[in-house]
Design a protein around this motif. Structure first.
Motif, PDB file in Angstrom:
ATOM      1  N   LYS A 130       0.819  -1.193   0.000  1.00 38.92           N
ATOM      2  CA  LYS A 130       0.000   0.000   0.000  1.00 38.92           C
ATOM      3  C   LYS A 130       0.860   1.253   0.000  1.00 38.92           C
ATOM      4  CE  LYS A 130      -2.570  -2.316   2.821  1.00 38.92           C
ATOM      5  NZ  LYS A 130      -3.359  -2.584   4.015  1.00 38.92           N
TER       6      LYS A 130
ATOM      7  N   ILE B 453      -5.897  -3.648  -4.751  1.00 36.39           N
ATOM      8  CA  ILE B 453      -6.061  -4.445  -3.536  1.00 36.39           C
ATOM      9  C   ILE B 453      -6.413  -5.895  -3.878  1.00 36.39           C
ATOM     10  CG2 ILE B 453      -7.329  -4.724  -1.375  1.00 36.39           C
ATOM     11  CD1 ILE B 453      -5.749  -2.280  -1.212  1.00 36.39           C
ATOM     12  N   ASP B 527      -7.517  -4.364   4.373  1.00 40.06           N
ATOM     13  CA  ASP B 527      -6.962  -3.493   3.335  1.00 40.06           C
ATOM     14  C   ASP B 527      -8.045  -2.620   2.718  1.00 40.06           C
ATOM     15  OD1 ASP B 527      -4.586  -4.653   3.840  1.00 40.06           O
ATOM     16  OD2 ASP B 527      -4.449  -5.805   1.978  1.00 40.06           O
TER      17      ASP B 527
END
Lengths: 361, 706, 328
Positions: A130, B453, B527
């Motif tokens: 991320k 993701i 996430d």
């Protein structure tokens, strides 16, 4: 050292007691001095202690360091590998993006912004999927881990020492019952207790936060601490048991000192060495336990980060298709080095404080 | 000494470990979890379904590519002109593993057992499409039932002479569909035999519930609903009708005359022969009468809870082990099955060893002699086992390596009939305001989630029901769709800000309260929640916290609507929009948002009774449109399958339900593998395909395929 | 001796009762039930399931039924399909009931299948731990302060410096991916148990090493060792005959809790290496709200801890005659 004698005298009661206390203090003082000298001579332990001090300072000053935010997302397809500092020292683009920080931390961040502006270090240790900087996450994660460990250790200290000292001093049937209770608690698989406590805490989180101002993390620390006091109680009780018929205790009793006074003023300082040793060994255990809870998904909540969480994220990356080694190696390295240092300091302290070993080096 | 002892212990331990050694199976796959049970009637999960499909066979099976019904135990079937009656013709050579033929009586027994309350089947409602099925399950054995003209009523004797009565009997089922009751009885009133306690409209007439004896009404249930549908949902529980005072002698008389039957007898003597829509005219014919035309009924027939069990298997176990026969009959050595495989060995949390069944009617078309089904729940471990060749199929690799898996020939994600979405708690302000919900929905960049993701080709969703259900179109909530991603997001965010301001939040208005996203423990859920929270913060300036709860607590919070926004997902049971849409009716068990819309409820009810397929789909389209206008949910993406499969495995096909059928599996030979690889798109990365070079084909396989 | 054992047995009964009672009510105090799933159940079906497992009874009655020995169910224990003729039931008769999650098995089955696996893994881990711990501890005591000592202590401490799932990760990278020697996970042959055994034993090896070192150092400073040396006994004999026996005492006392810990703390290792042992049930049963299995493993744990500690106390007296049982 003069201060220490001061507090003992300040608390003193009758003349004889003061005399005795002074004598005991005198002995204690030389013990601590001796221990300090011996600790300094133990090179491994000494350097470990220095390492821990530096590390704690870094953790405390984390908001001041020109690190990227540990939270800001920059979604990537894959984790990005490390970039060496000599390739890219840093870049601009820092955003003030954190979870709710304490007042002190907010001021530290103010200072950081004043000092460095929006400049931040490059991804020296790589990023996760991320896009968050691993170095920043390790440094910020250390704060959580230290906090968990310290809070839990202090909690175990408070309950364990009190319980153990009381049981040992009171002796007889009371001691027997108190220790059986410890036995019973030992026999309950603590992981159950943790799961239950954490679920119950979650259930009442709103009430706890609004009414008592306690947040979830605090309770998390307390829960862990509440598990680790058992061994501490046993250790302290064993020591106190061997001291309760010592002459200076009998003397204090004859002079009419209350139980509370005898336990906390006379007994506890005398078992302090073993307590400290045990404490340095509890802290690594608590840190590992935090990691274990993270593995089960019961750890702290994102966006906050802890070493346990990082270690779990890293352990998920072990596969032969693509090994994102920086996610495995760096968090494990930071954790390993710290726990190693803590253990070595604990060993060193034990050696230094163990009266049997004194003068034999 | 200590060392010697330890050495001994070590040797012992190794011996113990080595003693349990099994020869490797022909094929091994990871099921992801230990199956909770092998009893078809009481299962409800995907891992269980996979094993059951190997060891049992229903009337129909599904085509592994299209999922269209194929003959299974039934070799043919007809549907009556009114589309309410199916007649199944069973094949003559279907055999149980104990040698018995598989008969229509077996299905009758198994399906009644499935519906019976004592079986406590979680999926029992799947057979409530059969006439009388629902009431068969809901009959309470502890009550007594009136058999005859009067009724339909049940009796419960609270004290001598004091009874509670309620609606009963499958007769009532014809009433479902929005009718209302009119209660005639008043508290304290004396009611003579044959008087109506209450009435309801029926066609052009009115019908009533009559008493079989004189009584005095003590009180009418104050909590009784006036909606027949609600009464039918819980007729033996909270929805009782009234409490009466009756002469004990009159009750005794009714019992003696056989008018008042104990539940078990009523079920056996009245419901089973006369009211339940299941019958077997002969050993090879099964007739099923449905409540209403059900276009997807054959899909349900092929669904694993409707697989048959062997009556002799259960009866013998009950006789031999009266104490724990319910566990014993399913032991590998006792279980009687009728599928292509049987259970050879089972160890909790480790593996189930399947062995080819020689009594299976189509054994000549089954290739593998043995299959191992593993229960590895750690995703990383499962992936590593696959990559080291210890597993031939896993259904969920860890998400992080998916970009690296995408070009490989063994990883080919396909659309999957599942939807990932967030629920809003519409009973809690500010989420009771549809504008707020729309704003939150618009400000989420779904593309970032599916690309960065989930990564396996999932499709961004603006609607609930995924594409891939025959003629049903994709319905979407309003949003910008010029095609330019960045511009669309900007438009949507601007619209979201406007909607929030309109709802009274933001500059000049009230501060939006801090709220929580609830999710259950899982890396992907975490996430996604992090991304959604950060986008709401970035685009709308909202403060969002994450709340992780372990599975059971999460379910409980959801059920009790103790959340603000909550992560959810729904996987279709069958390829029909009904499976995604019937749950959102007012107070539906799976609604859990508090959302309610009368028009929506009506549409779903109409669709259930609609016999014209086009009209039915139109009703669903309108219903989903309503749902997406008010957005009690925030759609995020439609699922993809994530199977990693050994390229050598043949007979394994992608389909929208991600269902796979061991019966058709075989190992391709090197020649066939090379042929298949030649057809792969350029750029595909070839991987190692462990397995026999000559392949392993079913005895009846055609030689030119090899 | 007999009095000691009797007293122990009495306390054992009390402990067990407290543990059973506390865990029973704790577990029921937590939200969520064993049959809650993603899909809500029809209320009537939910009632049927609850009735089948007695979950519709008041809690006190469920508790009495669980503990036994009297069967309170007039219809017979419905969940096991009994005919109602059985008078006795509950854990006091050795019946831990059916597992709610693994519905084809009783709790006795589940534990009976998984415990031997955990035991064999535990033995390997313990053997590793003792072998490494004792030898490094003795070596480090003998050459105290030397470079060997420092190295060995560092190595031993590394075992408690990393979470065991990280250790497992490094082992897998090293011995499966880099040097493909061993299987990555699974259960079947002895080769499957090498890596998990090592990862499981590492922290215990570290503790044993430190305990041995401390114990040895203390013994080596005693007069009788000096006397032995003075008598002219070769150092090897002094070490093996006299020093080890005394130096091992702290290790022995650690073995009780360590064995219980190895058997139950193997949860993480069992998950990562896909070993079907008991460890995974400790957490999973609680997470699944599998009430009976959770109670079963709790009782198992209590019995293990208590039994092993009693054994350790007995072993202590055999090794050190100065210790009397009554004191401990």
């Amino acid at each position: 050292m003069a201060d220490e004698r001061g507090w003992s005298l300040g608390l003193g009661g009758g003349d004889l007691e003061r005399l005795l206390a002074e004598a005991a203090q005198h002995k204690g003082e030389s013990l601590w001095q001796d221990a300090w000298r011996r600790l300094r001579r133990n090179r491994t332990a000494w350097w470990s202690l220095v390492f821990l001090a530096v590390f704690t300072a870094v953790a405390f000053l984390a908001p001041l360091l020109p690190l990227p935010s540990p939270v800001t997302l920059d979604l990537q397809l894959e984790p990005q590998p490390p970039v060496a500092p000599w390739t890219e020292l840093g870049r601009h683009g820092f955003e003030r993006d954190y979870w709710e920080l304490s007042w002190i931390d907010e001021r530290l961040v103010d200072a950081r912004v004043a000092l460095f502006g929006d400049w931040q270090t490059g991804p020296w240790l790589g990023t996760d999927a991320k896009g968050r900087d691993i170095l920043a996450r390790i440094v910020w994660g250390s704060r959580t881990s230290i906090l968990v460990a310290l809070a839990a250790a202090l909690c175990s200290l408070a309950i364990g020492v009190t319980y153990g000292a009381l049981a040992g001093y009171l002796g007889g049937a009371i001691d027997n019952v108190m220790m059986r209770i410890v036995d019973i608690l030992y026999s309950i698989p603590f992981i159950f207790v943790v799961i239950f406590l954490i679920t119950i805490v979650n259930e009442y989180r709103a009430e706890l936060e609004d009414t008592y101002g306690i947040d979830r993390e605090t309770i998390f620390y307390l829960v862990i601490g509440a598990i680790y006091w058992l061994t501490m109680a046993r250790v302290v009780r064993g020591q106190v048991l061997s001291l309760r018929h010592a002459e200076f205790i009998d003397a204090a009793r004859v002079l009419g000192a209350s139980t509370r006074r005898i336990v906390f003023v006379h007994l506890v300082p005398n078992v302090l060495s073993i307590v400290i040793v045990y404490l340095t060994l509890t802290i690594p255990a608590v840190m590992l336990f935090e990691a274990f809870l993270s593995f089960l998904g019961l750890g702290i909540e994102p966006p906050k980060v802890s070493w346990g969480l990082l270690a779990v994220d890293g352990s998920e990356m072990v596969n032969p298709v693509r090994l994102y080694w920086w996610l495995v190696l760096f968090p494990a390295g930071a954790m390993g080095a710290t726990l190693l240092a803590l253990n070595l300091v604990g060993d060193g302290l034990r050696d230094a404080l163990d009266p049997k070993l004194r003068g034999k080096d | 000494m200590a060392f010697a002892l330890l050495g001994l212990a070590g040797v012992l331990a190794l011996g113990l470990a080595a003693g349990t050694r099994l020869a490797p199976a022909d094929m091994t796959y990871n099921n992801g979890a230990e199956v909770s049970t092998l009893d078809p009637a009481t299962v409800s999960g995907v891992p269980e379904g996979r094993v059951l499909k190997a060891i049992f066979e229903g009337l129909c099976v599904k085509d592994p590519r299209t999922l269209e019904p194929l003959p299974g135990v039934a070799e043919a079937w007809e549907l009556s002109a009114d589309r309410r009656t199916y007649t199944f013709h069973l094949r003559a050579d279907a055999r149980w593993s104990n040698g018995d033929p598989v008969t229509a009586q077996d299905f009758l027994f198994s399906w009644r057992r499935f519906l019976h309350p004592a079986t406590a089947a979680e999926y029992a409602y799947q057979l409530w499409y059969v006439r009388g099925g629902e009431q068969y399950t809901l009959l309470d054995d502890a009550l007594e039932y009136v058999d005859g003209e009067e009724g339909p009523l049940w009796f419960q004797e609270l004290a001598p002479g004091r009874v509670r009565v309620g609606f009963a009997g499958p007769e009532l089922e014809v009433l479902a569909g929005g009718r209302t009751l009119r209660v005639d009885a008043r508290d304290g009133e004396r009611v003579a035999r044959g008087t109506a306690l209450c009435r309801y409209p029926f066609g052009v007439d009115e019908q009533g519930v009559y008493l079989p004896c004189d009584a005095t009404v003590l009180r009418v249930n104050p909590a009784l609903s006036r909606e027949v549908d609600e009464v039918l949902a819980d007729p033996c529980g909270a929805q009782w009708l009234a409490e009466l005072e009756v002469d004990p002698a009159a009750l005794a008389e009714l019992r003696a005359a056989g008018r008042l039957l104990p539940g078990a007898r009523y079920r056996r003597e009245v419901v089973e022969p006369h009211l339940l829509g299941l019958s077997a005219p002969d050993a090879r014919t099964l007739v099923v009468a449905l409540k209403a035309p059900t276009p997807y009924f054959l899909q349900i027939v092929a669904f694993y809870p409707l697989f048959p069990v062997n009556r002799r298997n259960l009866d013998e176990a009950r006789e031999r082990w009266p104490g724990d026969w319910e566990l014993r009959w399913m032991r590998p050595e006792n279980l009687v099955t009728n599928g292509p495989y049987r259970i050879e060995f089972r160890r909790v949390n480790d593996r189930i060893r399947l062995r080819k069944s020689e009594t299976y009617w189509d054994a000549a078309n089954v290739a593998f002699d043995s299959i191992d089904v593993l229960a590895v729940d750690h995703l990383g471990t499962s992936l590593n086992l696959y990559l080291t060749g210890a597993l031939d199929w896993i259904d969920r690799p860890i998400t992080n390596v998916i970009p690296r898996l995408m070009p490989r020939e063994d990883f080919d994600p396909q659309p999957y009939l599942g939807s990932y979405f967030y629920r809003f708690n519409t009973t809690r302000p500010p989420f009771d305001d549809p504008r707020v919900r729309r704003a939150l929905s618009l400000a989420v960049d779904r593309r970032a989630i599916v690309e960065k993701i989930t990564k396996a080709g999932e499709r961004a969703a603006w609607g609930l029901a995924p594409p891939g259900m025959g003629a049903y179109p994709t319905v979407e909530t309003a949003h910008a769709r010029s095609g330019d991603v960045a511009a669309d997001l900007a438009t949507d965010v601007a619209e979201a800000r406007r909607l929030l301001a309109e709802a009274g939040f933001g500059p000049g208005g009230a501060e939006f309260p801090t709220f929580e996203i609830l999710y259950n423990t899982d890396q992907t859920h975490k996430d996604i929640a992090e991304v959604v929270a950060s986008e709401w913060k970035q685009h709308l300036g909202l403060n969002v916290k994450l709340l992780n709860q372990e599975w059971k607590v999460y379910l409980d919070s959801q059920k009790n609507k103790d959340y603000d926004v909550c992560r959810s997902a729904w996987i279709g049971d069958y390829a029909d929009p009904n499976t995604f849409l019937d749950m959102w009716v007012t107070d539906g068990d799976n609604n859990r948002t508090g959302w309610s819309n009368a028009r929506y409820d009506e549409l779903i009810r109409q669709a259930a009774a609609e016999s014209d397929e086009a009209a039915r789909l139109a009703q669903f389209v309108e219903a989903e449109g309503l749902l997406l206008e008010e957005l009690p949910i925030l759609p995020l993406y439609y699922y993809s399958t994530r199977n990693l499969v050994n390229p050598r495995l043949g007979g394994f096909h992608a389909n929208v339900l991600d269902e796979h059928f061991p019966k058709f599996w075989y190992w391709k030979s090197d020649a066939e593998l090379a042929r298949d690889r030649a057809a792969l798109p350029p750029g595909t990365v070839l991987v190692d395909a462990p397995g026999p070079a000559a392949g392993k084909y079913a005895p009846a396989a055609r030689t030119e395929d090899r | 001796m007999l009095r000691f054992l009797l007293r122990r047995a009495l306390w054992f009964a009390v402990t067990l009762w407290v543990v059973v009672t506390v865990s029973f009510f704790l577990m029921r105090g937590v939200r969520g039930g064993p049959f809650d799933g993603e899909r809500a159940l029809n209320p009537a079906i939910e009632r049927n399931i609850a009735a089948r497992y007695h979950l519709d009874w008041p809690l006190w009655k469920q508790y009495l039924q669980y503990v036994g020995p009297l069967n309170l169910d007039e219809h017979g224990p419905r969940f096991l399909g009994g005919d109602g003729s059985e008078l006795l039931t509950g854990i006091t008769t050795g019946d831990f009931g059916p597992s709610f999650k693994y519905r084809d098995f009783s709790v006795n089955d589940v534990i009976g299948q998984s415990l031997p696996i955990s035991v064999s893994l535990g033995f390997i881990a313990l053997a590793w731990a003792l072998l490494l711990g004792l030898s490094s501890g003795i070596a480090s005591a003998l050459w105290r302060g030397s470079r060997t000592d420092v190295t060995l202590r560092l190595a031993a401490t590394a075992g408690i410096a990393l979470p065991n799932f990280t250790v497992a990760g490094f082992l897998v990278i090293g011995f499966v991916f880099l040097v493909p020697l061993l299987p990555v996970a699974g259960y079947g042959t002895w080769r499957h148990l090498v890596l998990p055994g090592f990862a499981l034993g590492a922290p215990f090896a570290a503790y044993i090493s430190r305990l041995t070192r401390t114990g040895m150092l203390e013994v080596l400073s005693h007069d009788y060792i000096r006397t032995a040396h003075a008598k002219g006994l070769p150092p090897r004999i002094v070490l093996l005959r006299h020093a080890i026996k005394g130096g091992l005492l702290p290790v022995i006392s650690y073995l009780g809790p360590a064995t219980a810990g190895i058997l139950t703390g193997s949860l993480v290792i069992e998950r990562i290496f896909a070993i079907p042992g008991t460890g995974s049930h400790f957490v999973n049963s609680a997470l699944n709200r599998d009430y009976t299995l959770a109670m079963g493993v709790t009782i198992l744990y209590t019995v293990l801890v208590y039994g092993l500690n009693t054994l350790v106390d007995l072993a202590y007296t055999l090794l050190d005659p100065r210790i009397e049982l009554e004191q401990s």
